[in-house]
Design an enzyme around this catalytic site. Sequence first.
Site, PDB file in Angstrom:
ATOM      1  N   ARG A   4     -16.482   8.610   8.935  1.00 47.56           N
ATOM      2  CA  ARG A   4     -16.009   7.351   8.885  1.00 47.56           C
ATOM      3  C   ARG A   4     -14.508   7.326   9.385  1.00 47.56           C
ATOM      4  O   ARG A   4     -13.610   6.111   9.757  1.00 47.56           O
ATOM      5  CB  ARG A   4     -16.018   7.407   7.139  1.00 47.56           C
ATOM      6  CG  ARG A   4     -15.264   6.059   6.717  1.00 47.56           C
ATOM      7  CD  ARG A   4     -15.403   6.095   5.175  1.00 47.56           C
ATOM      8  NE  ARG A   4     -14.784   5.046   4.389  1.00 47.56           N
ATOM      9  CZ  ARG A   4     -15.730   3.919   4.049  1.00 47.56           C
ATOM     10  NH1 ARG A   4     -17.157   4.090   4.286  1.00 47.56           N
ATOM     11  NH2 ARG A   4     -15.348   2.703   3.681  1.00 47.56           N
ATOM     12  N   HIS A 141      15.221  -1.818  -5.036  1.00 45.66           N
ATOM     13  CA  HIS A 141      14.744  -1.372  -6.272  1.00 45.66           C
ATOM     14  C   HIS A 141      13.485  -2.265  -6.968  1.00 45.66           C
ATOM     15  O   HIS A 141      13.376  -2.507  -8.011  1.00 45.66           O
ATOM     16  CB  HIS A 141      15.733  -1.366  -7.347  1.00 45.66           C
ATOM     17  CG  HIS A 141      16.931  -0.423  -7.093  1.00 45.66           C
ATOM     18  ND1 HIS A 141      16.956   0.763  -7.243  1.00 45.66           N
ATOM     19  CD2 HIS A 141      18.184  -0.849  -6.342  1.00 45.66           C
ATOM     20  CE1 HIS A 141      18.304   1.309  -7.094  1.00 45.66           C
ATOM     21  NE2 HIS A 141      18.910   0.256  -6.545  1.00 45.66           N
ATOM     22  N   SER A 262     -14.630  -7.744  -4.007  1.00 45.52           N
ATOM     23  CA  SER A 262     -14.915  -7.050  -5.198  1.00 45.52           C
ATOM     24  C   SER A 262     -16.291  -7.077  -5.456  1.00 45.52           C
ATOM     25  O   SER A 262     -16.905  -8.468  -5.046  1.00 45.52           O
ATOM     26  CB  SER A 262     -14.035  -7.557  -6.520  1.00 45.52           C
ATOM     27  OG  SER A 262     -14.675  -7.227  -7.740  1.00 45.52           O
ATOM     28  N   LYS A 268     -11.583 -11.866  -5.207  1.00 44.42           N
ATOM     29  CA  LYS A 268     -10.488 -10.703  -4.697  1.00 44.42           C
ATOM     30  C   LYS A 268     -10.296 -10.937  -3.138  1.00 44.42           C
ATOM     31  O   LYS A 268     -11.482 -10.905  -2.368  1.00 44.42           O
ATOM     32  CB  LYS A 268     -11.084  -9.427  -5.418  1.00 44.42           C
ATOM     33  CG  LYS A 268     -11.102  -9.539  -6.738  1.00 44.42           C
ATOM     34  CD  LYS A 268      -9.595  -9.254  -7.108  1.00 44.42           C
ATOM     35  CE  LYS A 268      -9.188  -7.697  -7.135  1.00 44.42           C
ATOM     36  NZ  LYS A 268      -8.062  -7.245  -7.669  1.00 44.42           N
ATOM     37  N   ARG A 269      -9.457 -10.760  -2.818  1.00 46.11           N
ATOM     38  CA  ARG A 269      -8.886 -10.280  -1.467  1.00 46.11           C
ATOM     39  C   ARG A 269      -8.012  -9.170  -1.368  1.00 46.11           C
ATOM     40  O   ARG A 269      -6.514  -9.501  -1.352  1.00 46.11           O
ATOM     41  CB  ARG A 269      -8.168 -11.549  -0.660  1.00 46.11           C
ATOM     42  CG  ARG A 269      -9.186 -12.577  -0.409  1.00 46.11           C
ATOM     43  CD  ARG A 269      -8.263 -14.090  -0.061  1.00 46.11           C
ATOM     44  NE  ARG A 269      -7.606 -13.964   1.069  1.00 46.11           N
ATOM     45  CZ  ARG A 269      -8.064 -14.573   2.177  1.00 46.11           C
ATOM     46  NH1 ARG A 269      -9.221 -15.567   2.089  1.00 46.11           N
ATOM     47  NH2 ARG A 269      -7.249 -14.738   3.252  1.00 46.11           N
TER      48      ARG A 269
END
Length: 431
Positions: A4, A141, A262, A268-269
């Site tokens: 892989r 931060h 997903s 979803k990306r």
Amino acid sequence: MIERYTLPEMGELWTDTYKYKTWLQVEIAVCEAQAELGQVPSEAIAEIKEKANFEPQRILEIEAEVRHDVIAFLTNVNEYVGDAGRYIHLGLTSSDVLDTGLALQMVASLNLILESLEDCIQAIRYQAQQHRYTVMVGRSHGIHAEPITYGFKLAGWLAEMLRNRDRLVHLRQDIAVGKVSGAVGTYANVDPRVEAIACQKLGLEPDTASTQVISRDRHANFIQHLALVAASIERFAVEIRNQQRTDVLEVEEFFAKGQKGSSAMPHKRNPIRSERLTGLARIIRGNAVAALENVALWHERDISHSSVERMIMPDSCTLIHFMLHEITDLVKNLQVYPNNMERNMNIYGGVIFSQRVLLALVEKGMSREEAYRAVQSCAHTAWNQPDGDFQALVRQAPTINTYLSSDEINKCFDPQEHLKNLDQIYQRLGI
């Protein structure tokens, strides 16, 4: 390394077949050196070069019996060479072959890594040129700080990778070292001139003072340099992941047609490649620790390092090569969203311009302490409020507008004031 994460050109360099090829190169180079010095008949060398060969499966069969990989290799080679084989490995110890052959593998691997690193440098350079004037908020931060450009952010990546390239070029010289000095490195049964000639033929330098092995500080240095490149890639990947968050969405990994993010949520990306790179960097960093622990061997040598190197050398080279290809492709195809960068920069009415207001007030004669209190009061009132407007509050504050005119306030909120010296940085990097 599993398939892989293995690209074929690097995977080839760490096969048993390639390893045995390097061993045979070393043995033949030593034979040639001995022949040049009149220590071995030249006709025997011609026969060795003509007939020498090996069969990986046969070597494994012999090793199963003799329990020694180099002896198994030599036995198999001699099955091809015949009588002239008695001149092979004359005066050598196994590590002369193992360590010198490993050096050849490391050099070949490093050449591939440097090629991939150069591709990465060019990809970053191109994106930095494209976005040298794409204004966005700088963060410290994790909190909004002051305006920068996306090109400036990438310039930092470019400078880092250029340093990595310089380090790897120097590393190539440091690891291109062989040893043909015998059982404990004293040249008791092999002429030092043989080592010099053989190493020259192989494109290596003789080790300055080896024991039975080349000291493992060189190998630890090699893995640590790879880990440093991996750490740089991880830094870039973590930044992309942060910028891709839904509530930020300033950049995004390329999402291919038909790709799915997903199994449960169609919207979803996900930044999967950046996350993958972050994880793989941990492996190489862990290998660097193992390489450091390999430095301390007993006396002139033990083999506690050997089993470790059989894993960390191919895995580290294979992974960093894969990671460089991944980050290069990711950067080349990165989706950049300037409108979202502008939106994020101006949130809460431009609180990120607070220092410009502070300095303008000080220049007009207000004490720094009083100016800080006035500006901070406006900034904190606007902060985290849906309708928060720092600039409006600045204009309304008597302690501020009695010192600054409307035009002077406008100038404080001009992002170009923060960017006027960036060209000097771009020039240093040839962007």
